[in-house]
Design an enzyme around this catalytic site. Sequence first.
Site, PDB file in Angstrom:
ATOM      1  N   ARG A  76     -57.817  50.422 -27.201  1.00  0.00           N
ATOM      2  CA  ARG A  76     -56.414  50.548 -26.803  1.00  0.00           C
ATOM      3  C   ARG A  76     -55.646  49.265 -27.098  1.00  0.00           C
ATOM      4  O   ARG A  76     -56.249  48.200 -27.248  1.00  0.00           O
ATOM      5  CB  ARG A  76     -56.313  50.761 -25.286  1.00  0.00           C
ATOM      6  CG  ARG A  76     -56.593  52.145 -24.845  1.00  0.00           C
ATOM      7  CD  ARG A  76     -56.420  52.244 -23.342  1.00  0.00           C
ATOM      8  NE  ARG A  76     -56.887  53.534 -22.872  1.00  0.00           N
ATOM      9  CZ  ARG A  76     -57.259  53.792 -21.626  1.00  0.00           C
ATOM     10  NH1 ARG A  76     -57.211  52.844 -20.713  1.00  0.00           N
ATOM     11  NH2 ARG A  76     -57.660  54.990 -21.278  1.00  0.00           N
ATOM     12  N   ARG A 109     -51.297  50.711 -23.028  1.00  0.00           N
ATOM     13  CA  ARG A 109     -51.079  50.643 -21.570  1.00  0.00           C
ATOM     14  C   ARG A 109     -50.488  49.284 -21.221  1.00  0.00           C
ATOM     15  O   ARG A 109     -50.809  48.280 -21.869  1.00  0.00           O
ATOM     16  CB  ARG A 109     -52.394  50.800 -20.810  1.00  0.00           C
ATOM     17  CG  ARG A 109     -53.106  52.099 -21.042  1.00  0.00           C
ATOM     18  CD  ARG A 109     -52.391  53.269 -20.349  1.00  0.00           C
ATOM     19  NE  ARG A 109     -52.856  54.547 -20.887  1.00  0.00           N
ATOM     20  CZ  ARG A 109     -53.939  55.181 -20.482  1.00  0.00           C
ATOM     21  NH1 ARG A 109     -54.676  54.678 -19.524  1.00  0.00           N
ATOM     22  NH2 ARG A 109     -54.286  56.321 -21.025  1.00  0.00           N
ATOM     23  N   MET A 154     -44.630  36.481 -15.653  1.00  0.00           N
ATOM     24  CA  MET A 154     -43.323  35.935 -15.286  1.00  0.00           C
ATOM     25  C   MET A 154     -42.869  34.917 -16.331  1.00  0.00           C
ATOM     26  O   MET A 154     -43.649  34.471 -17.165  1.00  0.00           O
ATOM     27  CB  MET A 154     -43.360  35.349 -13.890  1.00  0.00           C
ATOM     28  CG  MET A 154     -43.351  36.416 -12.809  1.00  0.00           C
ATOM     29  SD  MET A 154     -43.209  35.714 -11.156  1.00  0.00           S
ATOM     30  CE  MET A 154     -43.058  37.195 -10.177  1.00  0.00           C
ATOM     31  N   ASP A 213     -42.865  28.780 -13.402  1.00  0.00           N
ATOM     32  CA  ASP A 213     -42.317  28.986 -14.757  1.00  0.00           C
ATOM     33  C   ASP A 213     -42.371  27.723 -15.625  1.00  0.00           C
ATOM     34  O   ASP A 213     -42.214  27.818 -16.843  1.00  0.00           O
ATOM     35  CB  ASP A 213     -40.865  29.469 -14.677  1.00  0.00           C
ATOM     36  CG  ASP A 213     -40.748  30.880 -14.138  1.00  0.00           C
ATOM     37  OD1 ASP A 213     -41.789  31.522 -13.922  1.00  0.00           O
ATOM     38  OD2 ASP A 213     -39.614  31.340 -13.926  1.00  0.00           O
ATOM     39  N   GLY A 239     -38.457  30.918  -5.088  1.00  0.00           N
ATOM     40  CA  GLY A 239     -39.698  31.700  -5.029  1.00  0.00           C
ATOM     41  C   GLY A 239     -40.869  30.871  -4.535  1.00  0.00           C
ATOM     42  O   GLY A 239     -40.911  29.664  -4.782  1.00  0.00           O
ATOM     43  N   GLN A 280     -49.511  36.532  -9.712  1.00  0.00           N
ATOM     44  CA  GLN A 280     -49.655  35.253 -10.417  1.00  0.00           C
ATOM     45  C   GLN A 280     -49.078  34.069  -9.658  1.00  0.00           C
ATOM     46  O   GLN A 280     -49.239  32.922 -10.050  1.00  0.00           O
ATOM     47  CB  GLN A 280     -49.067  35.318 -11.823  1.00  0.00           C
ATOM     48  CG  GLN A 280     -47.564  35.376 -11.899  1.00  0.00           C
ATOM     49  CD  GLN A 280     -47.076  36.065 -13.156  1.00  0.00           C
ATOM     50  OE1 GLN A 280     -47.063  35.468 -14.211  1.00  0.00           O
ATOM     51  NE2 GLN A 280     -46.638  37.315 -13.040  1.00  0.00           N
ATOM     52  N   ARG A 281     -48.324  34.311  -8.593  1.00  0.00           N
ATOM     53  CA  ARG A 281     -47.853  33.147  -7.841  1.00  0.00           C
ATOM     54  C   ARG A 281     -48.362  33.139  -6.395  1.00  0.00           C
ATOM     55  O   ARG A 281     -47.911  32.375  -5.560  1.00  0.00           O
ATOM     56  CB  ARG A 281     -46.342  32.994  -7.930  1.00  0.00           C
ATOM     57  CG  ARG A 281     -45.520  33.997  -7.207  1.00  0.00           C
ATOM     58  CD  ARG A 281     -44.041  33.678  -7.380  1.00  0.00           C
ATOM     59  NE  ARG A 281     -43.301  34.241  -6.292  1.00  0.00           N
ATOM     60  CZ  ARG A 281     -42.035  34.611  -6.353  1.00  0.00           C
ATOM     61  NH1 ARG A 281     -41.346  34.456  -7.464  1.00  0.00           N
ATOM     62  NH2 ARG A 281     -41.430  35.104  -5.307  1.00  0.00           N
TER      63      ARG A 281
HETATM   64  O1  F6P Z   1     -40.008  31.439  -9.482  1.00  0.00           O
HETATM   65  C1  F6P Z   1     -39.445  31.969 -10.642  1.00  0.00           C
HETATM   66  C2  F6P Z   1     -39.912  33.360 -10.819  1.00  0.00           C
HETATM   67  O2  F6P Z   1     -41.285  33.302 -10.860  1.00  0.00           O
HETATM   68  C3  F6P Z   1     -39.357  34.065 -12.061  1.00  0.00           C
HETATM   69  O3  F6P Z   1     -40.183  34.015 -13.190  1.00  0.00           O
HETATM   70  C4  F6P Z   1     -39.154  35.472 -11.589  1.00  0.00           C
HETATM   71  O4  F6P Z   1     -38.160  36.128 -12.318  1.00  0.00           O
HETATM   72  C5  F6P Z   1     -38.779  35.271 -10.179  1.00  0.00           C
HETATM   73  O5  F6P Z   1     -39.507  34.163  -9.726  1.00  0.00           O
HETATM   74  C6  F6P Z   1     -39.020  36.488  -9.327  1.00  0.00           C
HETATM   75  O6  F6P Z   1     -39.063  36.136  -7.978  1.00  0.00           O
HETATM   76  P1  F6P Z   1     -38.377  36.953  -6.784  1.00  0.00           P
HETATM   77  O7  F6P Z   1     -38.585  38.384  -7.052  1.00  0.00           O
HETATM   78  O8  F6P Z   1     -39.086  36.462  -5.580  1.00  0.00           O
HETATM   79  O9  F6P Z   1     -36.930  36.587  -6.791  1.00  0.00           O
END
Ligand code: F6P
Length: 347
Positions: free
Chosen positions: A161, A271, A168, A126, A10, A279-280
């Site tokens: 609420r 909700r 993640m 992570d 990722g 977040q990434r």
């Molecule tokens: O890089 C790890 C992560 O952030 C995990 O927490 C998450 O499950 C995964 O990537 C999801 O990434 P993708 O949908 O790109 O495989």
Amino acid sequence: MKIGILTSGGDCPGLNAVIRAIVRKAILENHTILGIYNGWKGLFDEHYKQLDTKSIAGIINRGGTILGTSRFNPFTEKNGSETLLHKVAKEEFDVIISIGGEGSMHIAQKAYELGVNVIGVPKTIDNDISGTDVTFGFDTAVSIATDAIDRLHTTAESHHRIMILEVMGRHAGWIALHSGIAGGADIILIPEFKMSLDEINEILMKRYKRGKLFSIIVVAEGAEYIMDEIEQGHKNIQTNVKYDDFGRKRLGGVGNYLAEVVEEMSGFETRATVLGYVQRGGVPTAYDRMLGTRLGIHAVKMISEKKFGMMSAVRGSDIIEIPIVDAISKLKTVPTELYEDAKVFFN
Ligand code: F6P
């Protein structure tokens, strides 16, 4: 030496800072450096580009990776090992620097065992790779998640609420724990430690009795025990399970299921917000740029010292190296003491 550099798994804030540092240091040391596109797939496709100072100019503040990435696993391909060795020999790579997370480190280790000179640079939002105190990308992800919690507080308070934020964290709840504590969450649910639905409801009711008409719950996507309990006692969960190229189940969705059940149990309007790829993505924090830069420079130093099969890592304020095999031997999960600290605020 002829160095190949790739980013695998990722994307993660800080990747470009690592690439930039590696290229700058490698050029200073008179190495030739080739970018391999889209992770290990680029090696199989022979998709390369020679990198120079111009190709990495102006990228330190950019999210993602200029080299592209994938979850391509050479070892699940037909004749994968032979092809990998052939491609490395054909391009006359002396060493491959693999910047990746846990899944990618397994590939790097296998390639090393086959005889390829590999150096690893750990990457994941992570923060679950062993042998390094922290991974770059984590700080950015925590900052984004904390900001999201701050913003959710507004609606939680105004509308009385319960707001659930799903972040993640596949096997480890580092992002949930850090952002949850920093953002003042009332309950944090992570894969490492179970909390039953009754316990969750008890905390919410305790808060209600204290006059707190809102609550914030942060849940890590990998807290699958919650899904199991919901399925057993409450309702059928129709998940369409899909897998990524590393053979890992695609996660995401626990927050929405939890919201339904929490609303039923507590009687409070509830909700869920799934933070997802926000977040990434985007600009890395200064901390992650600095960390990525130091890990990248160290990786090139390791080449000169022929420290192959090793990964650059952080210990305290030092950058060190450890065998990749040690890094992949187990995941770095949230320790009990830290979760106990978080629980101080679950009331
Ligand atoms: O890089 C790890 C992560 O952030 C995990 O927490 C998450 O499950 C995964 O990537 C999801 O990434 P993708 O949908 O790109 O495989």
